[in-house]
Write an enzyme that holds these catalytic residues in place. Structure first.
Site: not given
Length: 327
Positions: A214, A230, A321
């Site tokens: 950001e 892993h 948005k």
């Protein structure tokens, strides 16, 4: 943004005053689990709480970052709704679902729909100062969650002693963190950072990633040890000049994980010319976590300067948005 980062300890102190003076309406003695609903900067405080407090809790603690809630939430659940603006779409839907399930609800917000709804329903809601970017308000959400957990008997007063000592540490280290991260940013601003931490401090790695995203307007990724051993370790097969690995370390890392990090560093060095170890300072895990988080914040600021971008603007999120509001 630079001023907000400089003022982090002031925000922690202000948040401490807000939390200590808040008078809870309800007691919350009858619950079997705790879920925090929140996203982005508003939700990160719960990740930090999980790492620092879950070992002390007598009930499961979960962080929910989406439109839904766990199926087990019912009248025996405590749901903390954390939305800095009070209008986060996903969090509002989660709150509605929790309410429908009969959960006990507490809000943390600066206003908006969360504040209004909590007040209408008679829910506890801790109101913090508004008008800042949510990612710059970690102190508000983190500290209020500490006070909620204290109120419901899940942590002891010792956590607030750690908070006080953390603020002293950050004040003492501020200048050196600023200087160090400026130098580090000069090495990293043209690269893709790859962050590794022990699993007990994944929240710190998340904060690094989010702030670099950001504030620095850069892509990066993170993984944790031992899980990384892993799967992701096998992916290190080619050399990339624009990769830069950052190992987040603390003295309290589990001994076997410290061995793993040493071996990992040897393996990765075959493919990556830029490997940096950042060692936390502090005498307890809250001090160490907040120290590294402050390093992340300062690093993200200096990256924005070297990249000549506005650390504060998030136009693409505003666009998202806006488009969602049309649907």
């Amino acid at each position: 943004m630079k001023q907000l980062i400089q003022d982090f300890t002031d925000q922690l102190r202000e948040a401490n005053t807000i939390g200590s003076s808040y008078k809870f309406i309800h007691n919350y003695n009858d619950f079997q689990n705790i879920t925090v609903c929140g996203l982005g900067g508003s939700g990160f405080g719960a990740n930090l709480i999980y790492d620092l407090c879950q070992a002390d809790m007598s009930v499961p603690f979960n962080v929910s970052k989406g439109y839904t809630i766990p199926g087990y939430i019912n009248e025996k659940s405590l749901v903390i709704v954390s939305s800095y603006s009070g209008n986060t779409e996903e969090t509002l839907e989660s709150m509605a679902l929790a309410e429908a399930a009969g959960a006990q609800i507490i809000g943390i917000t600066s206003g908006g729909k969360v504040k209004a709804h909590c007040e209408v329903k008679g829910y506890d809601v801790i109101v913090v100062p508004g008008g800042k970017p949510p990612r710059a308000c970690l102190g508000y959400s983190f500290v209020q969650q500490l006070y909620i957990l204290k109120h419901v008997g899940q942590i002891t007063a010792s956590k607030f002693d750690e908070l006080q000592s953390s603020m002293v540490l950050l004040d003492e280290e501020q200048a050196s963190i600023d200087k160090y991260t400026k130098s580090l940013a000069e090495k990293l601003y043209t690269k893709i950072p790859i962050l590794y931490s022990e699993d007990s401090m994944e929240s710190v790695a998340i904060r690094f990633r989010q702030q670099i995203n950001e504030n620095g307007k850069m892509l990066c990724w993170h993984h944790v040890i031992p899980e990384m051993n892993h799967n992701e370790l096998v992916g290190w097969r080619q050399k990339k000049k624009d990769w830069a690995v950052i190992l987040l370390r603390k003295d309290s890392d589990y001994s076997r994980n410290q061995v793993r990090m040493k071996i990992n560093k040897t393996i990765i060095a075959k493919y990556c010319d830029s490997i940096t170890e950042i060692h936390a300072k502090g005498d307890n895990d809250m001090e160490r976590a907040l120290y590294l988080i402050h390093v992340a914040d300062w690093l993200s600021w200096h990256l924005s300067v070297y990249r000549e971008v506005d650390a504060t603007e998030v136009k693409v999120i505003d666009f998202l948005k806006g488009e969602l509001a049309k649907q």
